[in-house]
Design a protein around this motif. Sequence first.
Motif, PDB file in Angstrom:
ATOM      1  N   CYS A  91       2.239  12.195  10.600  1.00 45.99           N
ATOM      2  CA  CYS A  91       0.977  12.722  10.091  1.00 45.99           C
ATOM      3  C   CYS A  91       0.247  13.539  11.156  1.00 45.99           C
ATOM      4  O   CYS A  91      -0.258  14.634  10.879  1.00 45.99           O
ATOM      5  CB  CYS A  91       0.099  11.572   9.606  1.00 45.99           C
ATOM      6  SG  CYS A  91      -1.496  12.092   8.954  1.00 45.99           S
ATOM      7  N   TYR A 130      -6.891  -1.127   2.804  1.00 45.24           N
ATOM      8  CA  TYR A 130      -5.901  -0.343   2.061  1.00 45.24           C
ATOM      9  C   TYR A 130      -4.890  -1.297   1.442  1.00 45.24           C
ATOM     10  O   TYR A 130      -4.185  -2.025   2.136  1.00 45.24           O
ATOM     11  CB  TYR A 130      -5.182   0.637   2.990  1.00 45.24           C
ATOM     12  CG  TYR A 130      -6.032   1.815   3.397  1.00 45.24           C
ATOM     13  CD1 TYR A 130      -5.919   3.044   2.745  1.00 45.24           C
ATOM     14  CD2 TYR A 130      -6.963   1.699   4.420  1.00 45.24           C
ATOM     15  CE1 TYR A 130      -6.702   4.125   3.102  1.00 45.24           C
ATOM     16  CE2 TYR A 130      -7.753   2.770   4.785  1.00 45.24           C
ATOM     17  CZ  TYR A 130      -7.623   3.987   4.124  1.00 45.24           C
ATOM     18  OH  TYR A 130      -8.411   5.051   4.496  1.00 45.24           O
ATOM     19  N   GLN A 136      -2.593   9.244   5.974  1.00 48.77           N
ATOM     20  CA  GLN A 136      -3.334  10.508   5.964  1.00 48.77           C
ATOM     21  C   GLN A 136      -4.843  10.258   5.982  1.00 48.77           C
ATOM     22  O   GLN A 136      -5.580  10.923   6.725  1.00 48.77           O
ATOM     23  CB  GLN A 136      -2.948  11.322   4.730  1.00 48.77           C
ATOM     24  CG  GLN A 136      -1.581  11.978   4.829  1.00 48.77           C
ATOM     25  CD  GLN A 136      -1.496  13.236   3.987  1.00 48.77           C
ATOM     26  OE1 GLN A 136      -1.957  13.259   2.847  1.00 48.77           O
ATOM     27  NE2 GLN A 136      -0.928  14.288   4.541  1.00 48.77           N
ATOM     28  N   ARG A 137      -5.287   9.322   5.175  1.00 50.80           N
ATOM     29  CA  ARG A 137      -6.734   9.071   5.079  1.00 50.80           C
ATOM     30  C   ARG A 137      -7.279   8.411   6.340  1.00 50.80           C
ATOM     31  O   ARG A 137      -8.385   8.733   6.785  1.00 50.80           O
ATOM     32  CB  ARG A 137      -7.023   8.233   3.834  1.00 50.80           C
ATOM     33  CG  ARG A 137      -6.702   8.997   2.558  1.00 50.80           C
ATOM     34  CD  ARG A 137      -6.990   8.216   1.286  1.00 50.80           C
ATOM     35  NE  ARG A 137      -6.666   9.019   0.118  1.00 50.80           N
ATOM     36  CZ  ARG A 137      -6.875   8.639  -1.148  1.00 50.80           C
ATOM     37  NH1 ARG A 137      -7.395   7.447  -1.403  1.00 50.80           N
ATOM     38  NH2 ARG A 137      -6.556   9.440  -2.150  1.00 50.80           N
ATOM     39  N   PHE A 174       2.059   6.663   2.863  1.00 48.29           N
ATOM     40  CA  PHE A 174       1.801   8.085   3.104  1.00 48.29           C
ATOM     41  C   PHE A 174       0.312   8.407   2.925  1.00 48.29           C
ATOM     42  O   PHE A 174      -0.322   9.006   3.800  1.00 48.29           O
ATOM     43  CB  PHE A 174       2.647   8.943   2.158  1.00 48.29           C
ATOM     44  CG  PHE A 174       2.393  10.422   2.290  1.00 48.29           C
ATOM     45  CD1 PHE A 174       2.900  11.139   3.360  1.00 48.29           C
ATOM     46  CD2 PHE A 174       1.620  11.083   1.337  1.00 48.29           C
ATOM     47  CE1 PHE A 174       2.651  12.508   3.484  1.00 48.29           C
ATOM     48  CE2 PHE A 174       1.370  12.444   1.450  1.00 48.29           C
ATOM     49  CZ  PHE A 174       1.892  13.156   2.531  1.00 48.29           C
ATOM     50  N   THR A 175      -0.251   7.987   1.795  1.00 46.16           N
ATOM     51  CA  THR A 175      -1.673   8.248   1.529  1.00 46.16           C
ATOM     52  C   THR A 175      -2.559   7.495   2.511  1.00 46.16           C
ATOM     53  O   THR A 175      -3.547   8.032   3.027  1.00 46.16           O
ATOM     54  CB  THR A 175      -2.032   7.839   0.088  1.00 46.16           C
ATOM     55  OG1 THR A 175      -1.222   8.585  -0.820  1.00 46.16           O
ATOM     56  CG2 THR A 175      -3.499   8.100  -0.204  1.00 46.16           C
ATOM     57  N   THR A 176      -2.213   6.249   2.777  1.00 42.69           N
ATOM     58  CA  THR A 176      -2.993   5.426   3.715  1.00 42.69           C
ATOM     59  C   THR A 176      -3.088   6.084   5.081  1.00 42.69           C
ATOM     60  O   THR A 176      -4.171   6.208   5.661  1.00 42.69           O
ATOM     61  CB  THR A 176      -2.345   4.030   3.848  1.00 42.69           C
ATOM     62  OG1 THR A 176      -2.442   3.348   2.602  1.00 42.69           O
ATOM     63  CG2 THR A 176      -3.038   3.210   4.930  1.00 42.69           C
ATOM     64  N   CYS A 217       0.849  -1.188   0.000  1.00 40.59           N
ATOM     65  CA  CYS A 217       0.000   0.000   0.000  1.00 40.59           C
ATOM     66  C   CYS A 217       0.884   1.238   0.000  1.00 40.59           C
ATOM     67  O   CYS A 217       2.081   1.178   0.308  1.00 40.59           O
ATOM     68  CB  CYS A 217      -0.936   0.019   1.199  1.00 40.59           C
ATOM     69  SG  CYS A 217      -0.112   0.322   2.774  1.00 40.59           S
ATOM     70  N   ASP A 218       0.286   2.366  -0.361  1.00 40.25           N
ATOM     71  CA  ASP A 218       0.985   3.652  -0.297  1.00 40.25           C
ATOM     72  C   ASP A 218       0.862   4.146   1.143  1.00 40.25           C
ATOM     73  O   ASP A 218      -0.181   4.670   1.547  1.00 40.25           O
ATOM     74  CB  ASP A 218       0.331   4.624  -1.278  1.00 40.25           C
ATOM     75  CG  ASP A 218       1.010   5.980  -1.314  1.00 40.25           C
ATOM     76  OD1 ASP A 218       1.609   6.381  -0.296  1.00 40.25           O
ATOM     77  OD2 ASP A 218       0.929   6.652  -2.353  1.00 40.25           O
ATOM     78  N   THR A 265      -2.675  -1.865  -2.681  1.00 41.78           N
ATOM     79  CA  THR A 265      -2.565  -1.629  -4.125  1.00 41.78           C
ATOM     80  C   THR A 265      -2.810  -2.912  -4.909  1.00 41.78           C
ATOM     81  O   THR A 265      -2.780  -2.903  -6.138  1.00 41.78           O
ATOM     82  CB  THR A 265      -1.166  -1.073  -4.467  1.00 41.78           C
ATOM     83  OG1 THR A 265      -0.173  -1.969  -3.962  1.00 41.78           O
ATOM     84  CG2 THR A 265      -0.963   0.313  -3.868  1.00 41.78           C
ATOM     85  N   ASN A 288      -9.139   1.871   0.184  1.00 41.14           N
ATOM     86  CA  ASN A 288      -8.176   2.963   0.045  1.00 41.14           C
ATOM     87  C   ASN A 288      -8.723   4.340   0.403  1.00 41.14           C
ATOM     88  O   ASN A 288      -8.239   5.362  -0.081  1.00 41.14           O
ATOM     89  CB  ASN A 288      -7.575   2.970  -1.371  1.00 41.14           C
ATOM     90  CG  ASN A 288      -6.781   1.702  -1.643  1.00 41.14           C
ATOM     91  OD1 ASN A 288      -5.949   1.296  -0.835  1.00 41.14           O
ATOM     92  ND2 ASN A 288      -7.086   1.048  -2.750  1.00 41.14           N
ATOM     93  N   ASP A 289      -9.739   4.345   1.232  1.00 45.96           N
ATOM     94  CA  ASP A 289     -10.243   5.582   1.830  1.00 45.96           C
ATOM     95  C   ASP A 289     -11.210   5.196   2.939  1.00 45.96           C
ATOM     96  O   ASP A 289     -11.492   4.001   3.136  1.00 45.96           O
ATOM     97  CB  ASP A 289     -10.928   6.483   0.808  1.00 45.96           C
ATOM     98  CG  ASP A 289     -10.730   7.972   1.131  1.00 45.96           C
ATOM     99  OD1 ASP A 289     -10.576   8.305   2.337  1.00 45.96           O
ATOM    100  OD2 ASP A 289     -10.724   8.786   0.202  1.00 45.96           O
TER     101      ASP A 289
END
Length: 504
Positions: free
Chosen positions: A299, A400, A262-263, A258-260, A255-256, A402, A422-423
């Motif tokens: 974060c 989460y 944050q969300r 950073f994005t994971t 998974c990403d 990919t 993923n959100d």
Amino acid sequence: MSRKVKACSACQRHGRLTCRRTRLGDPCLKTYPLESVDLLRRARVAFQAGRTLKENFRLAQLEAVVQMLEEHECDFVDALGRDLHKPRFETVVSELILVKNEAVYAINNLKKWMQPQKVERNLSTTLDDCLVISEPLGVVLIIGTWCSPVQMCLVPLVGAIAAGNCAIISPSESTVHTTELLHRLIPSYLDNECFHAILAGLSDLPEVIELKFDHVFFTGNKEDGSKIALAAARTLTPVTLILGGKNPCYVDQHCDIFTTVQRIAWARFHNAGQSLVAPDYILCHTDVKARLVQALKCCLMEFYGSNPQESRSFGRIVNLEIFNRTRGILWRSGKVAVGGHVIEAEKYIAPTVLTDVAESDPVMQKEIFGPVLPILTVNNVDEAISFINKQEKPLCVYAYSTNGKVISRLMSETCSGSFCSNDCILQSVMVALPFGGVGASGMGSFHGRYSFDTFSHKKSCLLRSARFECVTYLRYPPFEERNLSLMTWASSLSQKSQGWCQIM
């Protein structure tokens, strides 16, 4: 602007309290349950007179809801700031805009929703009309929750109005300033006979429900939802229950990060963690745990600074009861990796991440209404699915990754009211998607057309012709073997072409 709700001495003597509708600017006075009886009577008289049936009336009420929110945005920001220390940004985005979106969507689609739906005809109804008509249920009761006090009162109200019902709303007694604001504004904007507001404590709600409504819509926890359902069952009143629970969030090694992070952090710590739809705990792949925890630290620093207590973007717990319960489970579970600071006088709990959490820890036994995020580890997706399926069915499952196959497995091999990959949270606020629970997380759904359907009765209508008695006579006595053979033959022919038939 806002006045504190005070009970009169007579109400205090009788112990049971509900809230009288007031004129704009009047204090919100608690009075006897007889007030609820009177409001229900008035609403029922208005409904029986056909006041809510016309499309123009429904549109006018929906437009009034939008107008109320636009003209009193600052008042709602102030009220929610007093009740939850809610930042203006969160109030506008997660409360007011969501309600306005629902109302505008209903306005734009109401004509289509109200039209009778034609269904497929069979051999015996070729010249007839088969219709499904959406009829309003009558007078409905909408019981809101303190964690989203505007959204969870007014979004269902939009559906009730669109479907042509009269409605009584009961905002949460815990968010006193927001509740009083709704009491003052609703009679000023909506029809005074069809729409009312009451304030009933949780202990009073079963008595209110037993007054006999045509539907009860409740948002809250499982324990209170059970009491609501039991009270409604005594009068055979249908219910919609949107109940909280332990919403799992699986974080895969692919998974990403950073994005994971944050969300997840936005969803968990929004409104100081007081949400029915936030991820309640993380099931983290062992290989990614260290990176996940470090990323969460960074974060949270970015979101709220080195001292979240001073951040204008972070809220407070609604009352001391919830604060004490959250603090108690925080101190008796796992290991604090981030946060952990509490200030009782402010009802403040810092954004907190717990590691080394065991399934038996207190934090894993009940839904968390606070800014606490436990992290448990699993070795693979199979363990995550097995863990989720051992628990009661949640309102939401989050995943989460990919890897599309991982997402597909979490979606198809677990059972929940909703799913999002993923959100977080977004699936619960979209007007085009139904949102609701299953099993322990509730029953029924709402949003957009689904709200309209929740507050409607789907009436089956067959408009028959008086012709073709030369065929239908076969069903009449005296019953002859020849007639049965003809009907069986006709049915078999139709089954081959349409899959079903009736020659009645």
